[in-house]
Each structure stands twice: as C-alpha cells, then as structure tokens.
Design an enzyme around this catalytic site. Structure first.
Site, short mmCIF file in Angstrom:
data_model
loop_
_atom_site.label_atom_id
_atom_site.label_comp_id
_atom_site.label_asym_id
_atom_site.label_seq_id
_atom_site.Cartn_x
_atom_site.Cartn_y
_atom_site.Cartn_z
N ARG A 138 1.28 -0.88 0.63
CA ARG A 138 -0.10 -0.31 -0.21
C ARG A 138 0.82 1.46 -0.23
O ARG A 138 0.32 2.15 -0.79
CB ARG A 138 -0.84 -0.11 1.64
CG ARG A 138 -1.86 -0.70 1.33
CD ARG A 138 -3.00 -1.21 1.73
NE ARG A 138 -4.30 -1.39 1.74
CZ ARG A 138 -5.38 -1.90 2.35
NH1 ARG A 138 -4.55 -1.79 4.16
NH2 ARG A 138 -5.74 -2.41 2.33
N LYS A 188 -13.09 -11.62 8.16
CA LYS A 188 -14.13 -10.32 8.42
C LYS A 188 -15.45 -10.94 7.69
O LYS A 188 -16.31 -10.21 7.21
CB LYS A 188 -13.52 -8.95 7.85
CG LYS A 188 -12.53 -8.40 8.23
CD LYS A 188 -12.48 -7.20 8.11
CE LYS A 188 -10.78 -6.99 7.77
NZ LYS A 188 -10.68 -6.42 6.88
N GLY A 194 -6.15 -6.76 2.09
CA GLY A 194 -5.29 -6.48 2.08
C GLY A 194 -4.63 -8.06 2.07
O GLY A 194 -3.53 -8.28 1.95
N GLY A 216 -13.06 -4.28 1.80
CA GLY A 216 -14.37 -3.51 1.85
C GLY A 216 -14.81 -3.02 0.71
O GLY A 216 -16.26 -2.89 0.27
#
Ligand code: ADP
Ligand code: MG
Length: 391
Positions: free
Chosen positions: A35, A198, A348, A371
């Site tokens: 990133r 998640k 990620g 997301g």
C-alpha cells in the site's frame, strides 16, 4: 468524472494527501509495504510539482491507550523515506502545536507525515464518527486535498469526507486506477470468490453480489457460517452465530449460484506443525477447526473458475499465514492466474497472499481495498469518492 491531481495547480501549495498506509506491522516491522508503494506515484508527482506535502492516514483500529504504541505510523515514515529517497518528517501527533509548527516550517517539496488519524478515536470517536470540527481543523492545515485512500473510501470519516467537504479536492493516481479497473465491463460468466475472516463485514454484501454474479464460491472462515446454516456440524470453526438465519435465506434464494466447500482441512489448534486432517464437511469433529478448503473443493471451484470470463476474489480461502492451511489459497491463485478471464483481487490479506506467492503480474488488478472494492462492485456509491469535486 472526478477531478484528479493532474487537474490542480500544486506549486507552492500545502497539499494534504489522505493515503492508505494501513499496513500490517509486526514488532515494529512492516510485513507488507504494497500500500505504501502504491501511493508513491502520487507523492512523487506532488514533489515534482513543488508542493508542500502533508500525508495523513489511519492504521488499525485504535480503542485503548495501549493501541497507540501498536498503531503508530512511525515505521511507515521510515519506510516511506527509504522508498522516496528523501527525508519524511514524522510528527507524533495528529493535531495541535507540534503539527502546526512542523507545517509552518515546510518548504516546497518537503514531506510531512502526521500520526495515525484514528488516535482521534480515543477522543470521542472523532475520526471514525466524521466529527465536523476535526475535518475542518485538518482542512485548515492545507490548501488542497487529495484522496488516495481507496481502502477506506467506503467509510465516511473526518480524514476523507470531513476534509474534502472543506477544501478543493481531487483523487490521486491509485484511486484513479482502482476506479478504472473496478468499472471494467463485466463479461459472463462472472464468478465471485469470497473468503477471509471478517465475516460480519462482508456477509451483508453477499446478497447483492449473488444477484449480479453467475456464481459465488465461498471459502475461508465465512464458509462455516454457511455450512452451519446448511445443517452441518462445523466443530470449533469460526461461525458468525447471529448471521446463520441470514445465510440460510441467501442459500435458499441463490441455491444455483452459491457453491460451498465439500471438504475442508481441519486441525485441533491453529499453530505451526499441527497435525491436519482432510474431512468431508459432514465429518468435521467437535474439537476440530476448519482452516482451509480441501482438494475436492479446489477441483469443484476450478471447474467454475476455468469457465469464467470475469473473476472477482476477496478473502483468502484458508488460514494462509500457516503453510499447513495455505494450499487452497495458493492453488486458487494458480488457477485464477491461468484463466483467460479478467481477474480482480481485493482485500489487504488476499492481495498480500497474491504478491507473496508470486502472482502479482498474473492478475489483472490487485485492489488495495477489501470492503471498498466489494461495495464498489455491489454498485454502491463510496462516500470517500463521492465527496470529491467533479471536473
Ligand atoms: P482481506 O484482508 O483480504 O479482506 P480478511 O481480512 O477478511 O481478508 O481475512 C483474512 C484472514 O482470514 C487471514 O488472516 C486468514 O488467516 C483468515 N482466515 C481465512 N480462512 C480462515 C478460517 N477458515 N478460519 C480462520 N481464519 C481464516
Ligand atoms: Mg484483512
């Protein structure tokens, strides 16, 4: 069309760039700097155009005072300085005198990184709650706002929406690239692979994705809530108990589209060197945890993937950090990279897995957002993009 950094005159201006430096850090070391690397083009562009560059980002979720040590952006400043080959001045606060003094002293082309924006969450959730005064304060530090943080664009926070509402704004090169690839025309069959841990974050979008996709292949921890909803005993596997009914309804509604694992790799504990078992999903024992998809499942998933023209994948299909449970993710990467389909990977951890396992150049696009990319593909407006000025 949104304004991009190229549409603005940066010379001598204080340019606030909201980056996504939310990188994994273990014992003070960054374990995946993708990133940071992805943000370099925009930062270098601003340096070349003689701006004063003020970088801000969140890192992790900050809930207690102890989290402040764990989630300081200092290691990012060091890494960024190596990657840029120039000094990056780190200010160990996100507001106040130290910040203002450091900015007052800036010359053209200097780069400052402020401390984690989410430290403001310790003061009444001001960052995550998009506190109006905080957004205004950050905006007062600069002349121009560039949003480059795709990974948080699906959230309305003070450091993206708050600042952008108070300054001339544009998107950076990374954000532009993300939008371009995620807006590609979808060719069918369109297959979505979902995994990861998640579950509560992602489970809500399954309904919307299943409506758009031809197939939804489910692996990772998420599969176990669905398996449970289908009546299987999943032992000690991760299950989102409050979502079982929802999964049951989704399965009924999209029974021709949703493909669940037929076998899984289990173990009694999550640790390196542990004994593993391959189990059909109706054979999982009470004291076992499902941690990867099995070979039979990989074969089934392969048939769908080989046939697809567009593949979107979010979430590793197993606990890939341990080699015992990484085969499913590795094999799917291999399969996906060999198809003729347009392939997009988001998230990620999924992105890290793809890069670390050597598939970076064989995937059409690896998104920095998990997301956010899911929401985008669902067809939802992302507040962090929506708020940016139009051309
Ligand atoms: P991404 O970052 O790509 O959006 P997530 O953060 O949702 O993905 O999930 C990644 C995590 O999911 C990894 O740490 C991985 O170990 C974990 N995971 C995958 N499968 C399982 C499983 N069966 N049980 C527990 N954790 C899992
Ligand atoms: Mg993750």
């Amino acid at each position: 069309m949104k304004k991009t950094i190229k549409d603005l005159d940066l010379k001598g201006k204080k340019v606030i760039i909201r980056c996504d430096f939310n990188v994994p850090i273990k014992n003070g070391r960054i374990t995946d700097d993708n990133r940071i690397k992805e943000s370099l083009r925009t930062i270098k562009y601003a340096i070349r155009h003689s701006a004063k560059i003020i970088l801000i980002s969140h890192l992790g979720r900050v809930k207690t005072l102890e989290d402040k040590d764990k989630y300081s952006l200092k290691p990012v400043a060091l890494r960024l300085s190596e990657l840029l080959n120039r000094k990056v001045i780190f200010v160990d606060d996100y507001k106040g005198k130290k910040v203002e003094n450091a900015i007052d002293k800036m010359k053209n082309r200097s780069v400052v990184l402020l401390e984690n924006t989410r430290f403001a969450d310790l003061d009444g959730n001001k960052e995550s709650g998009n506190d109006k005064a905080l957004g205004k304060y950050w905006a007062s530090l600069g002349d121009i706002f560039i949003n480059e943080a795709f990974g948080t664009a699906h959230r309305s926070h003070a450091s993206n929406v708050g600042i952008a509402s108070n300054l001339p704004s544009a998107i950076g090169f990374l954000m532009e690239k993300e939008i371009k690839f995620l807006s590609l025309k979808i060719k069918r069959p369109y297959t979505v692979v979902l995994g990861g841990a998640k579950v509560s974050d992602k489970i809500g979008v399954i309904n919307a994705l299943a409506a758009k996709a031809d197939y939804v292949l489910i692996g990772g921890a998420m599969a176990f809530t669905f398996l449970k909803a289908s009546g299987f005993n999943v032992g000690g596997s991760l299950v989102q108990t409050d979502e079982i009914d929802y999964c049951y309804d989704v399965l009924n509604k999209y029974e021709d589209k949703i493909v669940l694992p037929i076998d899984v790799v289990t173990a009694k504990e999550i640790k390196s060197g542990v004994k593993t078992n391959l189990r059909f999903v109706n054979e999982i024992e009470e004291d076992e945890i499902g941690l990867d998809i099995g070979r039979g499942t990989i074969k089934v998933f392969k048939q769908y993937l080989d046939d697809s023209k567009t593949i979107f994948w979010n979430g590793p299909v197993g606990y890939f950090e341990l080699s015992e449970f990484s085969l499913g993710t590795k094999m799917l990467l291999d399969i996906v990279s060999k198809t003729s389909a347009t392939t997009i990977i988001g998230g990620g951890d999924t992105g890290s897995a793809a890069i670390n396992m050597g598939y970076q150049d064989k995937i059409t696009h690896i998104s920095t957002g998990g997301g956010a990319s899911l929401k985008y593909l669902e067809g939802k407006e992302l507040p962090g993009i929506d708020v940016i000025d139009e051309k």
